[in-house]
Enzyme design. Structure first.
Site, short mmCIF file in Angstrom:
data_model
loop_
_atom_site.label_atom_id
_atom_site.label_comp_id
_atom_site.label_asym_id
_atom_site.label_seq_id
_atom_site.Cartn_x
_atom_site.Cartn_y
_atom_site.Cartn_z
N TYR A 154 3.48 -6.31 -0.47
CA TYR A 154 2.45 -5.74 0.39
C TYR A 154 3.09 -5.09 1.62
CZ TYR A 154 -0.54 -8.97 -2.29
OH TYR A 154 -1.19 -9.67 -3.28
N HIS A 185 4.80 -12.37 -9.47
CA HIS A 185 3.93 -11.25 -9.14
C HIS A 185 4.05 -10.08 -10.10
CE1 HIS A 185 2.23 -8.70 -5.55
NE2 HIS A 185 1.28 -9.05 -6.41
#
Length: 379
Positions: free
Chosen positions: A101, A183
Protein backbone atom coordinates in the site's frame (compact mmCIF):
# COMPACT_ATOMS: atom_id res chain seq x y z
CA UNK A 1 -0.50 -22.92 22.34
CA UNK A 2 -4.13 -21.82 21.98
CA UNK A 3 -5.91 -23.01 18.89
CA UNK A 4 -7.10 -20.66 16.17
CA UNK A 5 -10.57 -20.27 17.60
CA UNK A 6 -9.17 -19.33 21.02
CA UNK A 7 -6.78 -16.83 19.50
CA UNK A 8 -9.34 -15.22 17.24
CA UNK A 9 -12.01 -15.03 19.94
CA UNK A 10 -9.77 -13.05 22.23
CA UNK A 11 -7.78 -15.56 24.26
CA UNK A 12 -4.24 -14.73 25.34
CA UNK A 13 -1.78 -15.20 22.50
CA UNK A 14 0.99 -17.58 23.42
CA UNK A 15 4.54 -16.43 22.99
CA UNK A 16 5.27 -19.74 22.30
CA UNK A 17 16.90 -13.17 6.70
CA UNK A 18 18.92 -11.53 6.03
CA UNK A 19 19.20 -11.46 2.17
CA UNK A 20 16.08 -12.52 0.27
CA UNK A 21 16.15 -14.92 -2.64
CA UNK A 22 15.63 -14.07 -6.30
CA UNK A 23 12.15 -14.67 -7.64
CA UNK A 24 11.18 -18.34 -7.41
CA UNK A 25 14.77 -19.36 -6.69
CA UNK A 26 16.02 -21.65 -3.91
CA UNK A 27 16.08 -19.74 -0.60
CA UNK A 28 19.56 -18.75 0.62
CA UNK A 29 20.69 -16.42 3.34
CA UNK A 30 23.62 -14.08 2.92
CA UNK A 31 25.91 -16.63 4.50
CA UNK A 32 24.76 -19.39 2.16
CA UNK A 33 22.75 -21.40 4.72
CA UNK A 34 19.29 -22.60 3.87
CA UNK A 35 16.14 -20.70 4.85
CA UNK A 36 15.32 -23.00 7.75
CA UNK A 37 18.27 -21.46 9.60
CA UNK A 38 17.37 -17.89 8.69
CA UNK A 39 16.64 -17.02 12.33
CA UNK A 40 20.36 -16.72 13.03
CA UNK A 41 21.34 -13.06 13.34
CA UNK A 42 17.76 -11.90 12.72
CA UNK A 43 16.65 -8.52 14.05
CA UNK A 44 13.16 -9.83 14.67
CA UNK A 45 11.77 -9.50 18.22
CA UNK A 46 11.94 -12.63 20.34
CA UNK A 47 8.93 -11.91 22.53
CA UNK A 48 6.97 -9.02 21.05
CA UNK A 49 4.09 -7.55 23.07
CA UNK A 50 1.37 -9.20 21.01
CA UNK A 51 -2.14 -8.01 21.82
CA UNK A 52 -4.47 -10.27 23.75
CA UNK A 53 -8.17 -10.22 24.42
CA UNK A 54 -8.85 -7.85 21.54
CA UNK A 55 -9.57 -9.89 18.43
CA UNK A 56 -12.17 -9.69 17.09
CA UNK A 57 -12.73 -6.07 18.09
CA UNK A 58 -16.08 -4.79 19.32
CA UNK A 59 -18.66 -4.79 16.54
CA UNK A 60 -16.39 -7.02 14.43
CA UNK A 61 -14.90 -3.93 12.86
CA UNK A 62 -11.45 -2.64 11.89
CA UNK A 63 -9.88 -0.37 9.31
CA UNK A 64 -7.90 -1.15 6.18
CA UNK A 65 -4.85 0.92 5.29
CA UNK A 66 -5.10 1.14 1.49
CA UNK A 67 -5.91 4.84 1.38
CA UNK A 68 -3.02 5.62 3.70
CA UNK A 69 -0.97 4.48 0.69
CA UNK A 70 -2.37 7.12 -1.71
CA UNK A 71 -4.83 4.82 -3.44
CA UNK A 72 -5.94 6.56 -6.67
CA UNK A 73 -4.80 9.99 -5.42
CA UNK A 74 -2.40 11.52 -2.91
CA UNK A 75 -3.70 11.60 0.67
CA UNK A 76 -1.99 14.40 2.63
CA UNK A 77 -0.27 13.41 5.88
CA UNK A 78 -2.63 15.44 8.05
CA UNK A 79 -5.69 13.91 6.40
CA UNK A 80 -4.30 10.41 6.94
CA UNK A 81 -3.58 11.06 10.61
CA UNK A 82 -7.00 12.60 11.23
CA UNK A 83 -8.61 9.54 9.67
CA UNK A 84 -6.71 7.25 12.04
CA UNK A 85 -7.52 9.46 15.02
CA UNK A 86 -11.21 9.28 14.12
CA UNK A 87 -10.98 5.50 13.95
CA UNK A 88 -9.27 5.26 17.34
CA UNK A 89 -11.66 7.74 18.98
CA UNK A 90 -14.58 5.66 17.72
CA UNK A 91 -13.29 2.42 19.21
CA UNK A 92 -11.40 0.85 16.31
CA UNK A 93 -8.58 -1.34 17.62
CA UNK A 94 -7.80 -3.52 14.59
CA UNK A 95 -5.53 -1.93 11.98
CA UNK A 96 -4.49 -3.59 8.71
CA UNK A 97 -1.73 -2.44 6.40
CA UNK A 98 0.78 -3.79 3.86
CA UNK A 99 4.15 -2.97 2.30
CA UNK A 100 2.30 -2.87 -1.04
CA UNK A 101 0.00 0.00 0.00
CA UNK A 102 1.84 3.02 -1.31
CA UNK A 103 5.11 1.03 -1.45
CA UNK A 104 5.70 1.38 2.29
CA UNK A 105 3.82 4.65 2.83
CA UNK A 106 0.81 3.05 4.55
CA UNK A 107 3.04 1.19 7.00
CA UNK A 108 5.02 4.35 7.82
CA UNK A 109 1.86 6.34 8.46
CA UNK A 110 0.27 3.55 10.47
CA UNK A 111 3.35 3.16 12.63
CA UNK A 112 3.59 6.89 13.24
CA UNK A 113 0.01 6.95 14.48
CA UNK A 114 0.35 3.89 16.72
CA UNK A 115 3.73 4.93 18.12
CA UNK A 116 2.35 6.38 21.35
CA UNK A 117 -0.25 3.64 21.85
CA UNK A 118 0.36 0.64 24.09
CA UNK A 119 1.05 -2.45 21.93
CA UNK A 120 -1.37 -4.34 24.17
CA UNK A 121 -4.23 -2.02 23.17
CA UNK A 122 -4.52 -2.80 19.45
CA UNK A 123 -4.23 -5.59 16.91
CA UNK A 124 -2.00 -4.96 13.89
CA UNK A 125 -1.75 -6.96 10.68
CA UNK A 126 0.48 -6.53 7.68
CA UNK A 127 1.50 -8.66 4.72
CA UNK A 128 4.36 -10.46 2.99
CA UNK A 129 5.12 -11.46 -0.57
CA UNK A 130 6.69 -8.30 -1.94
CA UNK A 131 10.08 -6.87 -0.98
CA UNK A 132 10.55 -3.16 -1.58
CA UNK A 133 13.48 -1.85 -3.61
CA UNK A 134 14.62 1.81 -3.35
CA UNK A 135 14.01 3.65 -6.62
CA UNK A 136 14.13 7.45 -6.76
CA UNK A 137 12.31 7.44 -10.10
CA UNK A 138 9.29 5.47 -8.83
CA UNK A 139 6.04 7.38 -9.27
CA UNK A 140 2.39 6.34 -9.64
CA UNK A 141 2.90 2.57 -9.52
CA UNK A 142 -0.28 0.58 -10.09
CA UNK A 143 -3.08 2.31 -8.11
CA UNK A 144 -0.65 4.17 -5.81
CA UNK A 145 -0.21 7.86 -6.54
CA UNK A 146 2.60 10.31 -5.91
CA UNK A 147 6.35 10.14 -5.47
CA UNK A 148 6.81 6.68 -3.98
CA UNK A 149 10.61 6.24 -4.00
CA UNK A 150 10.31 2.44 -4.01
CA UNK A 151 9.64 -0.33 -6.49
CA UNK A 152 9.03 -3.98 -5.58
CA UNK A 153 9.74 -7.60 -6.39
CA UNK A 154 7.92 -10.75 -5.34
CA UNK A 155 9.42 -13.19 -2.88
CA UNK A 156 7.36 -15.94 -1.24
CA UNK A 157 10.38 -17.89 -0.02
CA UNK A 158 11.09 -18.61 3.64
CA UNK A 159 13.96 -16.14 3.79
CA UNK A 160 11.93 -13.61 1.84
CA UNK A 161 8.97 -13.54 4.22
CA UNK A 162 11.22 -13.37 7.27
CA UNK A 163 13.04 -10.46 5.66
CA UNK A 164 9.69 -8.86 4.82
CA UNK A 165 8.49 -9.03 8.44
CA UNK A 166 11.76 -7.49 9.61
CA UNK A 167 11.47 -4.69 7.03
CA UNK A 168 7.85 -4.04 8.03
CA UNK A 169 8.76 -3.74 11.69
CA UNK A 170 11.38 -1.16 10.81
CA UNK A 171 9.01 0.85 8.59
CA UNK A 172 6.30 0.69 11.25
CA UNK A 173 8.72 1.54 14.05
CA UNK A 174 6.70 -0.80 16.26
CA UNK A 175 7.76 -3.83 18.32
CA UNK A 176 5.14 -6.32 17.12
CA UNK A 177 2.95 -7.61 14.30
CA UNK A 178 -0.02 -9.67 15.45
CA UNK A 179 -1.11 -11.15 12.11
CA UNK A 180 0.82 -11.66 8.87
CA UNK A 181 -1.03 -12.31 5.61
CA UNK A 182 0.54 -13.77 2.46
CA UNK A 183 -0.46 -11.10 -0.02
CA UNK A 184 -1.84 -11.11 -3.57
CA UNK A 185 -0.81 -14.66 -4.42
CA UNK A 186 -3.80 -15.17 -6.70
CA UNK A 187 -4.80 -15.80 -10.33
CA UNK A 188 -6.36 -12.32 -10.59
CA UNK A 189 -2.96 -10.72 -9.90
CA UNK A 190 -2.07 -9.48 -13.37
CA UNK A 191 1.63 -9.51 -12.53
CA UNK A 192 1.43 -13.29 -12.19
CA UNK A 193 -1.20 -14.50 -14.60
CA UNK A 194 -0.96 -18.23 -15.21
CA UNK A 195 2.34 -18.35 -13.29
CA UNK A 196 0.52 -17.82 -9.99
CA UNK A 197 0.67 -21.57 -9.36
CA UNK A 198 4.48 -21.40 -9.44
CA UNK A 199 4.40 -18.64 -6.84
CA UNK A 200 1.98 -20.76 -4.83
CA UNK A 201 4.39 -23.69 -4.87
CA UNK A 202 7.16 -21.43 -3.61
CA UNK A 203 4.87 -20.22 -0.80
CA UNK A 204 3.80 -23.76 0.11
CA UNK A 205 7.44 -24.82 0.40
CA UNK A 206 8.76 -21.57 1.88
CA UNK A 207 6.45 -18.85 3.20
CA UNK A 208 3.84 -21.03 4.89
CA UNK A 209 6.15 -23.28 6.92
CA UNK A 210 8.29 -20.26 7.81
CA UNK A 211 5.31 -18.27 9.09
CA UNK A 212 4.26 -21.29 11.13
CA UNK A 213 7.77 -21.32 12.65
CA UNK A 214 7.57 -17.61 13.36
CA UNK A 215 4.23 -18.12 15.06
CA UNK A 216 5.69 -20.91 17.18
CA UNK A 217 8.69 -18.72 18.03
CA UNK A 218 6.32 -16.00 19.25
CA UNK A 219 7.49 -13.49 16.63
CA UNK A 220 3.98 -13.17 15.20
CA UNK A 221 0.64 -14.12 16.68
CA UNK A 222 -1.00 -15.66 13.62
CA UNK A 223 -0.76 -15.94 9.85
CA UNK A 224 -2.98 -16.52 6.84
CA UNK A 225 -3.73 -15.46 3.29
CA UNK A 226 -4.59 -11.92 2.16
CA UNK A 227 -5.97 -12.44 -1.34
CA UNK A 228 -8.65 -11.40 -3.82
CA UNK A 229 -9.48 -14.93 -5.01
CA UNK A 230 -10.88 -17.96 -3.23
CA UNK A 231 -8.59 -20.60 -4.79
CA UNK A 232 -5.38 -19.66 -2.90
CA UNK A 233 -7.30 -19.55 0.39
CA UNK A 234 -8.55 -23.09 -0.21
CA UNK A 235 -5.04 -24.23 -1.19
CA UNK A 236 -3.57 -22.82 2.03
CA UNK A 237 -6.11 -24.66 4.16
CA UNK A 238 -5.53 -27.88 2.23
CA UNK A 239 -1.75 -27.77 2.55
CA UNK A 240 -0.78 -25.73 5.61
CA UNK A 241 -1.97 -24.42 8.97
CA UNK A 242 -3.29 -20.86 8.58
CA UNK A 243 -5.15 -19.14 11.41
CA UNK A 244 -7.15 -16.52 9.54
CA UNK A 245 -7.92 -15.55 5.94
CA UNK A 246 -8.23 -11.94 4.83
CA UNK A 247 -10.55 -12.51 1.87
CA UNK A 248 -11.03 -9.37 -0.18
CA UNK A 249 -13.43 -8.68 -3.07
CA UNK A 250 -15.34 -11.96 -2.72
CA UNK A 251 -17.92 -11.23 -0.03
CA UNK A 252 -20.03 -8.12 -0.51
CA UNK A 253 -23.71 -7.28 -0.65
CA UNK A 254 -23.54 -7.59 -4.45
CA UNK A 255 -21.34 -10.68 -4.93
CA UNK A 256 -21.15 -13.34 -2.24
CA UNK A 257 -22.53 -16.73 -3.32
CA UNK A 258 -19.19 -18.29 -4.24
CA UNK A 259 -17.71 -17.41 -0.86
CA UNK A 260 -20.84 -18.66 0.91
CA UNK A 261 -20.80 -22.00 -0.85
CA UNK A 262 -17.10 -22.78 -1.19
CA UNK A 263 -15.03 -20.69 1.22
CA UNK A 264 -17.17 -20.50 4.35
CA UNK A 265 -17.67 -24.27 4.76
CA UNK A 266 -13.94 -24.87 4.27
CA UNK A 267 -13.09 -22.28 6.92
CA UNK A 268 -15.50 -23.86 9.38
CA UNK A 269 -14.09 -27.32 8.72
CA UNK A 270 -10.54 -26.06 9.29
CA UNK A 271 -11.32 -23.77 12.24
CA UNK A 272 -10.08 -20.76 10.28
CA UNK A 273 -11.67 -17.34 10.77
CA UNK A 274 -12.23 -14.73 8.08
CA UNK A 275 -11.53 -11.04 7.85
CA UNK A 276 -13.48 -9.39 5.03
CA UNK A 277 -11.52 -6.91 2.93
CA UNK A 278 -13.06 -4.43 0.48
CA UNK A 279 -16.54 -4.85 2.03
CA UNK A 280 -17.69 -1.76 0.15
CA UNK A 281 -16.22 -2.96 -3.14
CA UNK A 282 -13.43 -0.34 -2.79
CA UNK A 283 -16.09 2.35 -2.50
CA UNK A 284 -18.78 1.32 -5.01
CA UNK A 285 -21.27 0.46 -2.27
CA UNK A 286 -20.62 3.82 -0.65
CA UNK A 287 -21.37 5.74 -3.85
CA UNK A 288 -18.05 5.96 -5.71
CA UNK A 289 -17.43 5.02 -9.34
CA UNK A 290 -14.82 2.36 -8.46
CA UNK A 291 -15.56 -1.33 -8.19
CA UNK A 292 -12.74 -3.40 -6.72
CA UNK A 293 -10.01 -0.85 -7.49
CA UNK A 294 -11.14 -0.29 -11.08
CA UNK A 295 -13.53 1.93 -13.04
CA UNK A 296 -14.58 -1.08 -15.11
CA UNK A 297 -17.94 -1.79 -13.48
CA UNK A 298 -19.39 -5.26 -14.25
CA UNK A 299 -22.59 -5.43 -16.28
CA UNK A 300 -25.67 -5.03 -14.16
CA UNK A 301 -23.90 -3.68 -11.09
CA UNK A 302 -25.12 -0.09 -11.50
CA UNK A 303 -28.72 -1.29 -11.66
CA UNK A 304 -28.19 -3.66 -8.76
CA UNK A 305 -26.69 -0.89 -6.65
CA UNK A 306 -29.62 1.39 -7.43
CA UNK A 307 -32.13 -1.28 -6.38
CA UNK A 308 -30.25 -2.04 -3.17
CA UNK A 309 -29.95 1.64 -2.32
CA UNK A 310 -33.65 2.30 -2.95
CA UNK A 311 -34.69 -0.61 -0.75
CA UNK A 312 -32.33 0.50 1.99
CA UNK A 313 -33.91 3.96 2.05
CA UNK A 314 -37.39 2.41 2.06
CA UNK A 315 -36.42 0.64 5.30
CA UNK A 316 -34.82 3.65 6.97
CA UNK A 317 -31.17 2.87 6.34
CA UNK A 318 -28.54 3.44 3.65
CA UNK A 319 -26.51 1.28 1.32
CA UNK A 320 -23.14 1.71 3.07
CA UNK A 321 -24.65 0.69 6.39
CA UNK A 322 -26.32 -2.38 4.89
CA UNK A 323 -23.16 -3.39 3.03
CA UNK A 324 -20.92 -3.21 6.09
CA UNK A 325 -23.28 -5.01 8.45
CA UNK A 326 -23.92 -7.73 5.86
CA UNK A 327 -20.22 -8.62 5.66
CA UNK A 328 -19.88 -8.86 9.46
CA UNK A 329 -22.91 -11.13 9.95
CA UNK A 330 -21.58 -14.67 9.23
CA UNK A 331 -20.40 -16.65 12.24
CA UNK A 332 -17.10 -17.43 10.50
CA UNK A 333 -16.26 -13.71 10.05
CA UNK A 334 -14.06 -12.21 12.75
CA UNK A 335 -14.01 -8.66 11.37
CA UNK A 336 -14.81 -6.51 8.36
CA UNK A 337 -12.27 -3.81 7.50
CA UNK A 338 -13.37 -1.01 5.19
CA UNK A 339 -10.84 1.59 4.23
CA UNK A 340 -11.32 5.30 4.82
CA UNK A 341 -9.78 8.32 3.14
CA UNK A 342 -10.53 10.87 5.84
CA UNK A 343 -12.04 11.36 9.29
CA UNK A 344 -15.55 11.84 7.93
CA UNK A 345 -15.51 8.46 6.18
CA UNK A 346 -14.05 6.81 9.28
CA UNK A 347 -16.86 8.17 11.46
CA UNK A 348 -19.49 7.21 8.88
CA UNK A 349 -18.20 3.64 8.73
CA UNK A 350 -18.32 3.33 12.51
CA UNK A 351 -21.82 4.82 12.67
CA UNK A 352 -22.96 2.26 10.09
CA UNK A 353 -21.79 -0.61 12.27
CA UNK A 354 -23.77 0.75 15.22
CA UNK A 355 -27.00 1.49 13.32
CA UNK A 356 -30.17 -0.59 13.66
CA UNK A 357 -31.47 -2.22 10.47
CA UNK A 358 -34.94 -3.80 10.58
CA UNK A 359 -35.09 -7.54 9.93
CA UNK A 360 -37.74 -6.85 7.30
CA UNK A 361 -35.09 -5.24 5.11
CA UNK A 362 -33.02 -8.40 4.87
CA UNK A 363 -36.09 -10.52 4.22
CA UNK A 364 -37.13 -8.15 1.45
CA UNK A 365 -33.70 -8.47 -0.19
CA UNK A 366 -34.04 -12.25 -0.19
CA UNK A 367 -37.56 -12.12 -1.56
CA UNK A 368 -36.35 -9.85 -4.39
CA UNK A 369 -33.40 -12.14 -5.12
CA UNK A 370 -30.90 -9.39 -4.30
CA UNK A 371 -29.02 -11.53 -1.78
CA UNK A 372 -28.68 -15.30 -1.53
CA UNK A 373 -31.33 -17.16 0.43
CA UNK A 374 -28.63 -18.81 2.56
CA UNK A 375 -26.74 -15.56 3.27
CA UNK A 376 -26.43 -14.84 7.02
CA UNK A 377 -27.89 -11.47 7.98
CA UNK A 378 -27.52 -9.36 11.14
CA UNK A 379 -29.74 -10.48 13.99
Amino acid sequence: MPNRREFLSGAVIAAAATAASPLLATEKTAGGSNAANATSGSALPRKPPLASGLFPPDAEFGVGGTQLGNMFRVTPDDEAQLMLEACWNNGVRYFDTSPWYGLGLSERRMGHFLDDKSPDDYVLSTKVGRLLVPDASANDISIWAGRLNFDYRYDYSAAGVRRSVEDSLQRLGLPKIDIVYIHDLAPSNQDMGEEWTQYLKTALDGAMPELTRMREEGIIGAWGMGVNDIEPSLAAMDNADPDVILQATQYTLINHEDALNRLFPKCRDNDVSLVIGAPLGSGFLAGTNYWMYSKDIPDGYWKQRDRLSAMAHEHGTDLRTAALQFTAAPDVVAATIPGARNAVQARENRASMDADIPAEFWQALKEEGLIAENAPTPS
